[in-house]
Design an enzyme around this catalytic site. Structure first.
Site, PDB file in Angstrom:
ATOM      1  N   HIS A  66       3.244   7.365   5.332  1.00  0.00           N
ATOM      2  CA  HIS A  66       2.025   8.037   5.786  1.00  0.00           C
ATOM      3  C   HIS A  66       1.259   7.281   6.864  1.00  0.00           C
ATOM      4  O   HIS A  66       0.439   7.860   7.573  1.00  0.00           O
ATOM      5  CB  HIS A  66       1.104   8.328   4.594  1.00  0.00           C
ATOM      6  CG  HIS A  66       0.423   7.128   4.024  1.00  0.00           C
ATOM      7  ND1 HIS A  66       1.016   6.316   3.097  1.00  0.00           N
ATOM      8  CD2 HIS A  66      -0.803   6.599   4.249  1.00  0.00           C
ATOM      9  CE1 HIS A  66       0.179   5.338   2.762  1.00  0.00           C
ATOM     10  NE2 HIS A  66      -0.929   5.487   3.441  1.00  0.00           N
ATOM     11  N   ASP A 115      -3.687   8.150  -1.031  1.00  0.00           N
ATOM     12  CA  ASP A 115      -3.980   7.080  -0.075  1.00  0.00           C
ATOM     13  C   ASP A 115      -5.398   6.554  -0.286  1.00  0.00           C
ATOM     14  O   ASP A 115      -5.638   5.341  -0.340  1.00  0.00           O
ATOM     15  CB  ASP A 115      -3.806   7.631   1.344  1.00  0.00           C
ATOM     16  CG  ASP A 115      -4.262   6.651   2.414  1.00  0.00           C
ATOM     17  OD1 ASP A 115      -3.934   5.459   2.302  1.00  0.00           O
ATOM     18  OD2 ASP A 115      -4.955   7.086   3.357  1.00  0.00           O
ATOM     19  N   ASP A 145     -23.186  12.089 -26.438  1.00  0.00           N
ATOM     20  CA  ASP A 145     -21.774  12.417 -26.256  1.00  0.00           C
ATOM     21  C   ASP A 145     -21.129  11.540 -25.194  1.00  0.00           C
ATOM     22  O   ASP A 145     -20.565  12.019 -24.222  1.00  0.00           O
ATOM     23  CB  ASP A 145     -21.591  13.900 -25.921  1.00  0.00           C
ATOM     24  CG  ASP A 145     -22.424  14.318 -24.711  1.00  0.00           C
ATOM     25  OD1 ASP A 145     -23.343  13.574 -24.337  1.00  0.00           O
ATOM     26  OD2 ASP A 145     -22.142  15.394 -24.148  1.00  0.00           O
ATOM     27  N   GLU A 185       0.454   6.134  12.805  1.00  0.00           N
ATOM     28  CA  GLU A 185      -0.811   5.549  13.244  1.00  0.00           C
ATOM     29  C   GLU A 185      -0.697   4.057  13.512  1.00  0.00           C
ATOM     30  O   GLU A 185      -1.314   3.535  14.440  1.00  0.00           O
ATOM     31  CB  GLU A 185      -1.887   5.799  12.180  1.00  0.00           C
ATOM     32  CG  GLU A 185      -3.286   5.381  12.592  1.00  0.00           C
ATOM     33  CD  GLU A 185      -4.322   5.776  11.564  1.00  0.00           C
ATOM     34  OE1 GLU A 185      -5.519   5.607  11.842  1.00  0.00           O
ATOM     35  OE2 GLU A 185      -3.944   6.252  10.482  1.00  0.00           O
ATOM     36  N   ASP A 186       0.104   3.339  12.714  1.00  0.00           N
ATOM     37  CA  ASP A 186       0.111   1.876  12.777  1.00  0.00           C
ATOM     38  C   ASP A 186       1.331   1.267  13.454  1.00  0.00           C
ATOM     39  O   ASP A 186       1.394   0.045  13.614  1.00  0.00           O
ATOM     40  CB  ASP A 186       0.003   1.291  11.358  1.00  0.00           C
ATOM     41  CG  ASP A 186      -1.335   1.614  10.714  1.00  0.00           C
ATOM     42  OD1 ASP A 186      -2.268   1.988  11.442  1.00  0.00           O
ATOM     43  OD2 ASP A 186      -1.436   1.500   9.480  1.00  0.00           O
ATOM     44  N   HIS A 206       0.828  -1.221   0.000  1.00  0.00           N
ATOM     45  CA  HIS A 206       0.000   0.000   0.000  1.00  0.00           C
ATOM     46  C   HIS A 206       0.857   1.265   0.000  1.00  0.00           C
ATOM     47  O   HIS A 206       0.673   2.129  -0.878  1.00  0.00           O
ATOM     48  CB  HIS A 206      -0.958  -0.026   1.194  1.00  0.00           C
ATOM     49  CG  HIS A 206      -1.720   1.244   1.389  1.00  0.00           C
ATOM     50  ND1 HIS A 206      -2.601   1.746   0.441  1.00  0.00           N
ATOM     51  CD2 HIS A 206      -1.734   2.137   2.423  1.00  0.00           C
ATOM     52  CE1 HIS A 206      -3.129   2.884   0.889  1.00  0.00           C
ATOM     53  NE2 HIS A 206      -2.611   3.138   2.083  1.00  0.00           N
TER      54      HIS A 206
END
Length: 753
Positions: free
Chosen positions: A93, A160, A281, A97-98, A69
């Site tokens: 990024h 992301d 169109d 957080e992880d 990712h």
């Protein structure tokens, strides 16, 4: 660089561009190989290795290694033309957080700029855009503030989100739908506003796929069925145009045709209520040439080769879209009588159309400064306006309405007398134009000229109009303007002017409301106290006077002020500093002090058992309010008044009877209601009474009587007689009515006898 060898063995496919960076790391000639200086290339490689190690044992919902990712996000940012700090942020990024990495460690390893970007994306990741109105508005405020500090933050977040949408099939259906709706409502329009067309189209189609799966599959099949016929027609048109452009010695970089994205076709079918075969169109032909002058020459060739369709020409070169998109659009009748949309642009315009902000934004990759929103950069006028409203619009719904007005495309383009282009919402009037120029221009607007002719201020502006606003020093906004303005910007500025112009009245009204709640004893010292200043600041006001003004016109509720004051004075320090306030504030909510009296089921009033009594018509108390009984001189027994009622102030003590509510229910099991009268001051517009009554209906409040008084140019006064269960319901009703954007004030009526 040392070869990455994580303890968990993953078969991770490294894209070619990243392999090139890794091989060139440490070489002096890396710019020739990767397009980056050795320092920049080193930053990218170190960020990849660091992210690889941190995510080494993590897997995504799909089962693939998590590092796939960040690699994909960094690749998207590289494709957009992002610099080394931006690509590094793509790799990193998710690490705050992880993983257990701190922002300080990140700054030490990769610099302050990378930390700023990663922290900004981490904060955005915590936003819940499907929450209640107040929380949603606050999330928007924070997001746009982050964008203003460094707009690259939202670009990283968009990359992301795009990769997450590409792999959304591995999540549960309910989560897929929530993320897809959030993407369609927020992130696709943001990508459009930043001009990143390739992100916008894919985000919309992927959201469409999960929100309307049946319609998506149907659109896929319909487009695929017509593919052979469409490609044959486009090939013929391409051949014709290529020959003619070559004969005219116009250097054409590209002539290509493609079907429009599925969600765009589906939207058009829904909007125009047409079937697929009625939408002509569905394919667009694109011509990419060298200069602006060649764009217009190519347009003439297109119109000479094929018959133009009236009303289908748009010049976005002379009048760029707010996101800086430029191109000539024209509709022509192609081979076999089928319409085709032709887009003509330069190579630079094409780059802007595809990459948006990345094509013209200057990223500061050097030094300690961060990329800021330039005050002179007209590309981001819409973002500056949203930031200005942060302090002006405290009402959550008003702020969200303004975001919706400015996040999506405007439809009308008008000119100032100096020739500057001004984008406005369709249906806009000269008043909307005036407030778009500047608040003071709108506040002092006295008249308007459109194309050198005087027009009413309610006139609807059209594309290409030249608008001139005439101002006078003594001119003031009229409340009648609210009946025809099209933009929330103008509407809110008019309301704000009205509230500010009545500031003294609002302060007096707020003071009166607060004094009645807290009591006269020590009230002035309470206003000057440190806790009250803290209350003002916590409600986003600079001082207590501003707080009183907000309280006076309903921007903040009495409950909010009193509850926050009570919370503050409960601390030991506050109690020592303003000891008298605790005694005044604490009893203000008496509901929990009253207990049901099982021996007084027939009467809601404790203390008058066996006696004749009635609820006073002057103050009309309701359960939950402090009350006092007064022995009347006639045969009506005891009159029940609210404490503080002016009619009870001078009554001798021997006529006062201590009473309280016992909240008894009637024998039929239903709750007893009590009549009160309220007065609402509202901006005079069509439907305002109906909106108020709907809000009361939502709260199960019966309306016994209604009277509306209006005067030209002044607020409407709505007086209602309603039935209320208790003080709690009354406060809830007052709070919800005050939150309505057109309500200036609401108060309870009392009469002195």
């Amino acid at each position: 660089m040392e070869t990455v060898a994580p303890s968990c063995s993953f078969d991770v496919e490294i894209p070619e561009w990243l392999q090139t960076c890794l091989l060139a790391d440490g070489q002096e000639s890396s710019f020739e190989v990767t397009g980056m200086s050795p320092a920049d290339n080193s930053l990218v490689c170190r960020a990849f290795e660091f992210g690889y190690r941190l995510h080494e044992c993590q897997r995504r919902a799909s089962g693939e290694p998590y590092i796939c990712h960040p690699i994909a996000v960094a690749g998207l940012l590289r494709d957009l033309g992002g610099g080394s700090s931006m690509i590094a942020a793509g790799f990193l990024h998710d690490v705050i957080e992880d993983t257990e990495v701190t922002p300080e460690e990140l700054e030490k390893l990769f610099g302050a700029e990378v930390r700023q970007l990663v922290e900004g994306v981490t904060k955005l990741s915590k936003f819940n855009f499907s929450s209640k109105t107040e929380h949603q508005a606050e999330n928007f405020r924070r997001m746009f503030l982050a964008m203003a500090r460094d707009i690259r933050v939202i670009v990283v977040k968009l990359a992301d989100r795009l990769h997450n949408m590409r792999t959304l099939e591995h999540l549960k259906d309910i989560k897929r739908r929530r993320i897809a709706q959030e993407t369609l409502d927020i992130f696709a329009p943001l990508a459009n506003r930043l001009g990143i067309g390739r992100f916008k189209w894919e985000l919309e189609d992927l959201s469409f796929k999960y929100l309307e799966p049946e319609a998506y599959r149907e659109m896929q099949e319909l487009v695929a069925e017509k593919r052979a016929d469409r490609e044959a027609r486009l090939a013929k048109v391409t051949e014709t145009l290529r020959d003619r452009l070559k004969a005219a010695k116009i250097n054409c970089f590209d002539i290509s045709g493609r079907p429009k994205h599925l969600y765009g076709i589906y939207q058009k079918m829904q909007r125009q209520q047409k079937q697929f075969h009625e939408i002509y169109d569905v394919a667009a032909m694109r011509l990419v040439v060298t200069t602006n002058e060649e764009c217009y020459r190519a347009l003439a060739i297109v119109h000479d080769a094929f018959r133009p369709i009236p009303g289908r020409f748009k010049d976005y070169i002379g009048l760029p879209k707010p996101n800086r998109y430029q191109s000539l659009h024209t509709g022509v009748i192609g081979n076999k009588g089928r319409p085709i949309e032709v887009q003509i642009r330069t190579l630079e315009m094409h780059h802007v159309a595809e990459y948006g902000i990345a094509a013209h934004w200057k990223y500061k990759e050097k030094g300690s400064g961060y990329t800021q929103l330039s005050g002179s950069d007209e590309k981001f006028t819409w973002l500056r306006q949203l930031l200005e409203w942060q302090s002006d619009l405290k009402d959550a719904q008003e702020y969200l309405d303004n975001i919706k007005d400015n996040l999506f495309d405007e439809d009308v383009y008008v000119f100032t007398p100096q020739g500057d282009v001004m984008p406005l919402k369709r249906g806009a009037t000269p008043i909307d134009f005036a407030y778009r120029i500047h608040t003071e221009v709108g506040n002092h607007c006295a008249g308007a000229k459109v194309n050198d002719r005087m027009v009413p201020l309610s006139a609807t502006l059209k594309n290409g109009d030249i608008v001139e606003i005439m101002t006078q020093k003594n001119s003031r906004p009229s409340l009648d303007w609210l009946n025809f303005v099209a933009t929330n910007t103008a509407r809110n500025r008019i309301r704000q002017w009205y509230k500010r112009s009545h500031r003294d009245e609002n302060i007096a009204r707020g003071r009166d409301l607060l004094e009645k709640e807290l009591g006269k004893n020590g009230f002035e010292s309470c206003l000057k106290s440190e806790p009250m200043q803290t209350v003002a600041q916590r409600n986003n006001y600079q001082n207590v006077e501003d707080l009183l003004a907000g309280l006076g016109y309903g921007e903040v509720t009495l409950n909010q002020v009193v509850n926050r004051l009570r919370d503050i004075v409960k601390t030991a320090q506050a109690i020592e500093e303003i000891q008298p306030i605790e005694a005044v504030v604490a009893p203000s909510n008496l509901r929990n002090q009253f207990k049901k009296n099982p021996n007084a089921k027939k009467s809601p009033i404790a203390g008058v058992e066996g006696l004749v009594y009635h609820i006073a018509g002057c103050c009309k108390p309701v359960p939950g309010e402090s009350i006092v009984g007064i022995v009347t001189m006639g045969s009506r027994g005891i009159s029940i008044h609210r404490q503080g009622c002016p009619n009870a102030d001078n009554i001798p003590g021997d006529r006062l009877v201590p009473v309280s509510w016992n909240f008894a229910e009637e024998d039929n099991g239903s709750h007893q209601t009590y009549p009160i009268d309220i007065s609402i001051e509202a901006i005079d517009r069509v439907g305002v009474l109906n909106d108020v009554l709907s809000r009361l209906k939502d709260n199960n409040v019966n309306v016994r009587s209604a009277q509306v008084t209006t005067h030209p140019g002044k607020p409407a006064i709505i007086e209602l007689g309603i039935d209320i269960l208790d003080r709690q319901q009354l406060e809830r009703v007052f709070t919800q009515v005050k939150q309505m954007s057109d309500i200036l004030n609401i108060r309870r009526l009392s009469r002195t006898v």
